[in-house]
Design a protein around this motif. Structure first.
Motif, PDB file in Angstrom:
ATOM      1  N   GLU A  37       7.294  14.661 -12.966  1.00 29.33           N
ATOM      2  CA  GLU A  37       7.510  15.407 -14.213  1.00 29.33           C
ATOM      3  C   GLU A  37       7.368  14.502 -15.437  1.00 29.33           C
ATOM      4  N   LEU A  38       7.853  13.278 -15.324  1.00 32.41           N
ATOM      5  CA  LEU A  38       7.749  12.363 -16.459  1.00 32.41           C
ATOM      6  C   LEU A  38       6.303  11.910 -16.667  1.00 32.41           C
ATOM      7  N   VAL A  39       5.567  11.726 -15.567  1.00 32.09           N
ATOM      8  CA  VAL A  39       4.143  11.373 -15.677  1.00 32.09           C
ATOM      9  C   VAL A  39       3.387  12.508 -16.363  1.00 32.09           C
ATOM     10  N   GLU A  40       3.684  13.741 -15.969  1.00 33.30           N
ATOM     11  CA  GLU A  40       3.035  14.903 -16.596  1.00 33.30           C
ATOM     12  C   GLU A  40       3.397  14.992 -18.071  1.00 33.30           C
ATOM     13  N   TRP A  41       4.657  14.724 -18.385  1.00 27.82           N
ATOM     14  CA  TRP A  41       5.113  14.758 -19.779  1.00 27.82           C
ATOM     15  C   TRP A  41       4.337  13.742 -20.617  1.00 27.82           C
ATOM     16  N   ALA A  42       4.232  12.526 -20.104  1.00 29.77           N
ATOM     17  CA  ALA A  42       3.499  11.480 -20.835  1.00 29.77           C
ATOM     18  C   ALA A  42       2.040  11.875 -21.021  1.00 29.77           C
ATOM     19  N   GLY A  43       1.438  12.455 -19.984  1.00 32.37           N
ATOM     20  CA  GLY A  43       0.045  12.886 -20.095  1.00 32.37           C
ATOM     21  C   GLY A  43      -0.149  13.964 -21.142  1.00 32.37           C
ATOM     22  N   ASP A  44       0.783  14.934 -21.178  1.00 35.72           N
ATOM     23  CA  ASP A  44       0.684  16.007 -22.176  1.00 35.72           C
ATOM     24  C   ASP A  44       0.822  15.455 -23.597  1.00 35.72           C
ATOM     25  N   MET A  45       1.729  14.514 -23.775  1.00 41.66           N
ATOM     26  CA  MET A  45       1.903  13.913 -25.098  1.00 41.66           C
ATOM     27  C   MET A  45       0.653  13.139 -25.513  1.00 41.66           C
ATOM     28  N   CYS A  46       0.090  12.383 -24.570  1.00 42.12           N
ATOM     29  CA  CYS A  46      -1.126  11.619 -24.883  1.00 42.12           C
ATOM     30  C   CYS A  46      -2.286  12.557 -25.195  1.00 42.12           C
ATOM     31  N   GLU A  47      -2.367  13.670 -24.465  1.00 40.31           N
ATOM     32  CA  GLU A  47      -3.455  14.625 -24.706  1.00 40.31           C
ATOM     33  C   GLU A  47      -3.357  15.218 -26.111  1.00 40.31           C
ATOM     34  N   SER A  48      -2.158  15.551 -26.539  1.00 48.26           N
ATOM     35  CA  SER A  48      -1.971  16.074 -27.893  1.00 48.26           C
ATOM     36  C   SER A  48      -2.289  15.012 -28.939  1.00 48.26           C
ATOM     37  N   THR A  49      -1.930  13.770 -28.652  1.00 50.08           N
ATOM     38  CA  THR A  49      -2.217  12.679 -29.585  1.00 50.08           C
ATOM     39  C   THR A  49      -3.723  12.476 -29.727  1.00 50.08           C
ATOM     40  N   VAL A  50      -4.450  12.550 -28.598  1.00 51.22           N
ATOM     41  CA  VAL A  50      -5.914  12.418 -28.638  1.00 51.22           C
ATOM     42  C   VAL A  50      -6.525  13.585 -29.410  1.00 51.22           C
ATOM     43  N   ALA A  51      -6.003  14.794 -29.202  1.00 54.01           N
ATOM     44  CA  ALA A  51      -6.515  15.965 -29.913  1.00 54.01           C
ATOM     45  C   ALA A  51      -6.341  15.815 -31.421  1.00 54.01           C
ATOM     46  N   LEU A  52      -5.209  15.287 -31.842  1.00 57.02           N
ATOM     47  CA  LEU A  52      -4.983  15.070 -33.270  1.00 57.02           C
ATOM     48  C   LEU A  52      -5.903  13.988 -33.816  1.00 57.02           C
ATOM     49  N   ARG A  53      -6.113  12.924 -33.052  1.00 60.90           N
ATOM     50  CA  ARG A  53      -7.010  11.859 -33.501  1.00 60.90           C
ATOM     51  C   ARG A  53      -8.436  12.387 -33.660  1.00 60.90           C
ATOM     52  N   ASN A  54      -8.901  13.188 -32.702  1.00 61.81           N
ATOM     53  CA  ASN A  54     -10.244  13.773 -32.797  1.00 61.81           C
ATOM     54  C   ASN A  54     -10.342  14.739 -33.968  1.00 61.81           C
ATOM     55  N   LEU A 114      -1.636  13.986 -40.008  1.00 64.99           N
ATOM     56  CA  LEU A 114      -1.149  14.278 -38.661  1.00 64.99           C
ATOM     57  C   LEU A 114      -1.286  13.068 -37.738  1.00 64.99           C
ATOM     58  N   THR A 115      -0.534  12.039 -38.064  1.00 68.29           N
ATOM     59  CA  THR A 115      -0.468  10.837 -37.231  1.00 68.29           C
ATOM     60  C   THR A 115       0.881  10.812 -36.513  1.00 68.29           C
ATOM     61  N   PRO A 116       0.965  10.190 -35.331  1.00 73.56           N
ATOM     62  CA  PRO A 116       2.239  10.162 -34.597  1.00 73.56           C
ATOM     63  C   PRO A 116       3.314   9.423 -35.374  1.00 73.56           C
ATOM     64  N   PRO A 117       4.537   9.928 -35.377  1.00 75.60           N
ATOM     65  CA  PRO A 117       5.657   9.207 -35.998  1.00 75.60           C
ATOM     66  C   PRO A 117       5.886   7.872 -35.288  1.00 75.60           C
ATOM     67  N   GLN A 118       6.528   6.960 -35.972  1.00 69.86           N
ATOM     68  CA  GLN A 118       6.833   5.647 -35.391  1.00 69.86           C
ATOM     69  C   GLN A 118       8.310   5.568 -35.005  1.00 69.86           C
ATOM     70  N   PRO A 119       8.652   4.919 -33.901  1.00 71.83           N
ATOM     71  CA  PRO A 119       7.744   4.276 -32.952  1.00 71.83           C
ATOM     72  C   PRO A 119       6.990   5.313 -32.113  1.00 71.83           C
ATOM     73  N   ASP A 120       5.689   5.087 -31.913  1.00 73.01           N
ATOM     74  CA  ASP A 120       4.891   6.032 -31.156  1.00 73.01           C
ATOM     75  C   ASP A 120       5.091   5.807 -29.656  1.00 73.01           C
ATOM     76  N   LEU A 121       4.365   6.584 -28.848  1.00 80.06           N
ATOM     77  CA  LEU A 121       4.574   6.530 -27.409  1.00 80.06           C
ATOM     78  C   LEU A 121       4.250   5.163 -26.801  1.00 80.06           C
ATOM     79  N   PRO A 122       3.112   4.519 -27.141  1.00 82.20           N
ATOM     80  CA  PRO A 122       2.860   3.186 -26.576  1.00 82.20           C
ATOM     81  C   PRO A 122       3.949   2.175 -26.916  1.00 82.20           C
ATOM     82  N   THR A 123       4.486   2.266 -28.140  1.00 83.70           N
ATOM     83  CA  THR A 123       5.551   1.340 -28.543  1.00 83.70           C
ATOM     84  C   THR A 123       6.820   1.581 -27.742  1.00 83.70           C
TER      85      THR A 123
END
Length: 306
Positions: A52-69, A169-178
């Motif tokens: 569940e946590l792996v899926e959560w991280a993936g969903d967050m990253c997918e939304s972050t990529v969508a915003l960057r694009n 629409l940039t991720p708030p800090q600290p972001d997920l990688p941080t």
């Protein structure tokens, strides 16, 4: 006296014997100790994350990529609109209408995806999700109130204002990688989620429903009248338009603008725009213009009259 010396020698021998036994015992222990395998200390490792946590991280990253694009595409669209050099300004207007018709929906899609992501169970990560949700939802609501039907003189400035909001629409800090660097369990989930891998791209598959637009990716079919727009004077023709064209068909003047992702027809005070390859524009005297095919190279249009 001699007895005393003998006793002393005996005692000394006893001491040596005892001492020898002691040393021999120590060596034996040392040898036995070195021969036995020593317990090794397992290196510290991140705890295994739940699926569940792996899926959560993936969903967050997918939304972050969508915003960057989305930020990247918005900036490119604004530049394209500003660089439009047709004298009438209609090309810029058409592109602005296309941008204002699609961008709010794109932001709304990301907002909905974020709101569908549940709790991770990691308090700091959930605070990040909530902050990003709030930011994207706020912009989505602001853009929803805007009408894409803006006047020609306001087209560029309206797009510039929308782009400014999109760029926020940039991720708030600290972001997920941080956060992942500080929380081992989250780090393990981040590493396992494929959407968080560098260079990951979302699927390019088209959505369900409806058949693909004709000739959207293949070569354009040959237009019967080519670029001879004079052939349309009687209201019946099939022509190729690669950028802009002024066509008079059955007495009706039509200004056509073909962009990579839209076709715009302007006649009198009316303006019609179609995305993709399909569509039919109707004019007051019964004249119609059908989009036969459309791609990045241009469009084949078929004019007809009753």
């Amino acid at each position: 006296m001699g007895r005393s010396r003998g006793v002393a020698v005996a005692v000394a021998g006893l001491v040596l014997a005892v001492g020898g036994c002691g040393e021999g015992g120590t060596d034996e222990k040392t040898a036995r100790s070195s021969a036995e395998p020593k317990p090794t200390r397992s290196p510290s490792s991140s705890p295994s994350p739940s699926s569940e946590l792996v899926e959560w991280a993936g969903d967050m990253c997918e939304s972050t990529v969508a915003l960057r694009n989305l930020r990247k595409e918005s900036a490119a669209d604004l530049k394209e609109i500003r660089d439009s050099d047709d004298e009438t300004g209609m090309l810029a207007h058409a592109r602005a209408l296309g941008y204002l018709s699609t961008t709010p929906a794109d932001v709304e899609t990301v907002a909905g995806d974020l709101e569908a992501i549940g709790a991770s169970g990691v308090p700091a990560a959930d605070r990040l999700r909530d902050a990003l949700r709030k930011k994207v939802r706020s912009v989505a609501n602001e853009l929803e109130a805007r009408s894409p039907a803006v006047g020609l003189e306001y087209a560029e400035s309206t797009v510039a204002d929308v782009d400014k909001r999109v760029q926020s629409l940039t991720p708030p800090q600290p972001d997920l990688p941080t956060l992942a660097k500080k929380i081992p369990r989250l780090a393990a989930a981040y590493e396992q989620a494929e959407q968080c891998a560098p260079g990951w791209k979302p699927d390019g598959a088209s959505g369900d429903g409806g058949s693909p637009a004709p000739d959207a990716t293949g070569p354009l079919p040959k237009a019967a009248d080519g670029r001879n727009y004079a052939a349309c004077s009687d209201g019946v023709c099939e022509v190729l338009v690669t950028s802009t064209a002024d066509i008079t068909a059955k007495g009706t003047k039509v200004h056509v603008i073909v962009a990579d992702d839209s076709i715009t027809f302007q006649s009198g005070g009316g303006l019609m725009q179609f995305g993709g390859a399909g569509g039919e524009a109707g004019f007051g005297n019964g004249l119609k213009a059908n989009v036969v095919a459309h791609n990045k190279d241009g469009a084949v249009l078929k004019f007809s009259r009753p």
